[in-house]
Design an enzyme around this catalytic site. Sequence first.
Site, short mmCIF file in Angstrom:
data_model
loop_
_atom_site.label_atom_id
_atom_site.label_comp_id
_atom_site.label_asym_id
_atom_site.label_seq_id
_atom_site.Cartn_x
_atom_site.Cartn_y
_atom_site.Cartn_z
N LYS A 22 42.29 -20.76 79.06
CA LYS A 22 40.90 -21.02 79.46
C LYS A 22 39.93 -20.49 78.40
CE LYS A 22 38.72 -18.04 82.36
NZ LYS A 22 37.44 -17.56 81.83
N ASN A 23 40.15 -19.25 77.98
CA ASN A 23 39.18 -18.63 77.08
C ASN A 23 39.21 -19.21 75.67
OD1 ASN A 23 38.33 -17.07 79.16
ND2 ASN A 23 39.19 -15.14 78.42
N ARG A 92 29.31 -17.69 82.54
CA ARG A 92 28.61 -17.01 81.46
C ARG A 92 28.94 -17.61 80.09
NH1 ARG A 92 26.64 -12.29 82.44
NH2 ARG A 92 26.72 -11.88 80.22
N CYS A 116 26.63 -9.65 86.33
CA CYS A 116 28.01 -10.10 86.49
C CYS A 116 28.78 -9.00 87.21
CB CYS A 116 28.57 -10.36 85.10
SG CYS A 116 30.32 -10.47 84.99
N ARG A 121 26.89 -7.04 80.80
CA ARG A 121 27.23 -8.13 79.88
C ARG A 121 26.03 -8.79 79.21
NH1 ARG A 121 32.20 -11.56 82.25
NH2 ARG A 121 32.65 -11.92 80.06
N ASP A 304 41.39 -7.92 80.47
CA ASP A 304 41.68 -8.96 81.46
C ASP A 304 43.04 -8.77 82.14
OD1 ASP A 304 39.26 -10.14 81.01
OD2 ASP A 304 40.02 -11.86 79.90
N VAL A 326 36.36 -1.38 77.80
CA VAL A 326 35.62 -2.56 77.33
C VAL A 326 34.39 -2.85 78.20
CG1 VAL A 326 35.78 -5.02 76.76
CG2 VAL A 326 37.73 -3.51 76.32
N ARG A 396 38.81 -20.43 89.05
CA ARG A 396 38.09 -20.49 87.77
C ARG A 396 39.05 -20.33 86.61
NH1 ARG A 396 34.53 -15.91 87.15
NH2 ARG A 396 34.72 -16.76 85.05
C1 UD1 Z 1 35.47 -12.53 76.62
C2 UD1 Z 1 36.37 -13.18 77.66
C3 UD1 Z 1 36.63 -12.22 78.82
C4 UD1 Z 1 37.18 -10.88 78.31
C5 UD1 Z 1 36.28 -10.33 77.21
C6 UD1 Z 1 36.84 -9.08 76.55
C7 UD1 Z 1 35.83 -15.52 77.47
C8 UD1 Z 1 35.22 -16.73 78.07
N1 UD1 Z 1 35.74 -14.39 78.14
O1 UD1 Z 1 34.23 -12.27 77.26
O2 UD1 Z 1 37.60 -12.84 79.69
O3 UD1 Z 1 37.23 -9.97 79.36
O4 UD1 Z 1 36.08 -11.32 76.16
O5 UD1 Z 1 38.09 -9.36 76.02
O6 UD1 Z 1 36.44 -15.59 76.42
N2 UD1 Z 1 28.54 -6.91 74.77
C9 UD1 Z 1 27.24 -6.49 74.54
N3 UD1 Z 1 26.38 -7.37 73.95
C10 UD1 Z 1 26.76 -8.64 73.58
C11 UD1 Z 1 28.08 -9.04 73.82
C12 UD1 Z 1 28.96 -8.16 74.41
O7 UD1 Z 1 26.87 -5.36 74.86
O8 UD1 Z 1 25.93 -9.37 73.03
C13 UD1 Z 1 29.51 -5.98 75.42
C14 UD1 Z 1 29.94 -6.49 76.81
O9 UD1 Z 1 29.00 -6.13 77.80
C15 UD1 Z 1 31.28 -5.84 76.97
C16 UD1 Z 1 31.84 -5.84 75.55
O10 UD1 Z 1 30.71 -5.98 74.68
O11 UD1 Z 1 31.13 -4.52 77.42
C17 UD1 Z 1 32.84 -6.94 75.27
O12 UD1 Z 1 32.27 -8.19 75.55
P1 UD1 Z 1 32.72 -9.54 74.82
O13 UD1 Z 1 33.86 -9.28 73.90
O14 UD1 Z 1 31.51 -10.20 74.26
O15 UD1 Z 1 33.25 -10.38 76.06
P2 UD1 Z 1 32.94 -11.90 76.39
O16 UD1 Z 1 32.94 -12.72 75.16
O17 UD1 Z 1 31.77 -11.99 77.30
#
Ligand code: UD1
Length: 419
Positions: A22-23, A92, A116, A121, A304, A326, A396
């Site tokens: 999915k991701n 998201r 969320c 996030r 995850d 994370v 999902r």
């Molecule tokens: C993706 C995955 C999700 C997985 C996560 C971490 C998808 C669709 N989802 O989510 O399943 O759990 O990676 O492996 O691929 N952060 C900030 N600011 C930002 C972006 C991120 O503070 O602009 C923080 C987030 O709140 C979180 C951490 O960074 O604490 C990691 O987030 P991120 O790696 O961006 O996760 P996603 O891409 O949202």
Amino acid sequence: MDQFEIVGGRKIKGTVKISGSKNAALPCLFATLLTDEPCQLDHVPQLDDIDIAIKLLVVLGKQVTRDRDQVVITHGTNLTGKAPYELVRRMRASVLVMGPLLARMGRARVSLPGGCAIGARPINYHLEGFKRMGVKIEIEEGYVKAGCDSLKGAVISLPYPSVGATENLMMAAALAKGETVIQKAAREPEIVDLGRMLMGMGVPIEGLGSSRIKITGVSTLSGVNHRVIPDRIETGTFLIAAAVTKGDLTLKGVDLSHLDDVVQVLRKSGLSIKEVEGGVRARWVKKLKPIDVATAVYPGFPTDMQAQWIALMSVIPGRCRVRETVFENRFLHVQELFRFGADIHLDGRDAIIHGGTHLSGCSVMASDLRAGAALVLAGLAAKGKSTILRVYHLDRGYEQMEVKLRKCGAQIRRTNPVK
Ligand code: UD1
């Protein structure tokens, strides 16, 4: 609303075909916005999140046809630049259209996703990265309004290796003028998959899978045929299903190199995991031991898989600690695991598990996708009947989870009490 009814306490045994990731599929679908030429994606799982992504592509002006796990995306009417709240709030990852839209149109209007269940996030890393590429950002009526005269390649140092920010910036960089270097980039297999697809569309990329990715922007991208990688989190969840039920599962179509850390801790715990032709066999052969884990960015233990790991540790005698590094609020499943009789103590980012209690079936509610998976695993291990409410969270991200489990002898069925 659908729910799962599970009668637990049975060993599960059989073969499971692992679906596409999915991701990985989500950013790949959005990357098709970067070209007018037809693109074909294979091995796309049939999931609610994928349906939302396809709806969003159509709203933005693409034509999409789908035949089982194959999705063909062609140029529709002219692209529009607005990703509406109705779709973004449901998923998201919709914010990943921002990079491709900015690259193609020089503007994007994308709803802010809001809160969320697993943490705040924010998307500030995405937005700061775009600013370095010459984009002006305003927040207006709940939307990010982004625009630029032309996207310029830049050196972007992410404060944290965010998966989504790395993907969004890679897609923007594909059509930007000059080179973009992303430092402290995410290294997840899903990033590598997106990078492979972009390279197939004609974008020179170096450093995929490392924390420094260099993308050289081109003027147009071609269409592509791309096969999405297997879902490593679905794979890990079924490995744990074998462990938690003292079962014996053969998983087909997996790429074990994508989940080294999970395999290592499961082996350390005592689960037999052997590569077999076309897949992997996970077999309970002896009592498992509790193992501490701390989630981390790739190649560390995936966040995850944290909820599923806690479910497994709850039934293994002994004490262990699971640390979530994370996301700041990813323990909602623990409250529900209490209802099964699990003995878990939360202390900030740590969950201390006193495993070995005999779980007993009960009604619980999924709060998010992976929390839902943990509850299914607990239900499979528990004595008696469990009901998992709000399985739409599971729909999902797990393709036909109950069908796959039932084929292996689990007593699980989907019911819809309203109808
Ligand atoms: C993706 C995955 C999700 C997985 C996560 C971490 C998808 C669709 N989802 O989510 O399943 O759990 O990676 O492996 O691929 N952060 C900030 N600011 C930002 C972006 C991120 O503070 O602009 C923080 C987030 O709140 C979180 C951490 O960074 O604490 C990691 O987030 P991120 O790696 O961006 O996760 P996603 O891409 O949202």
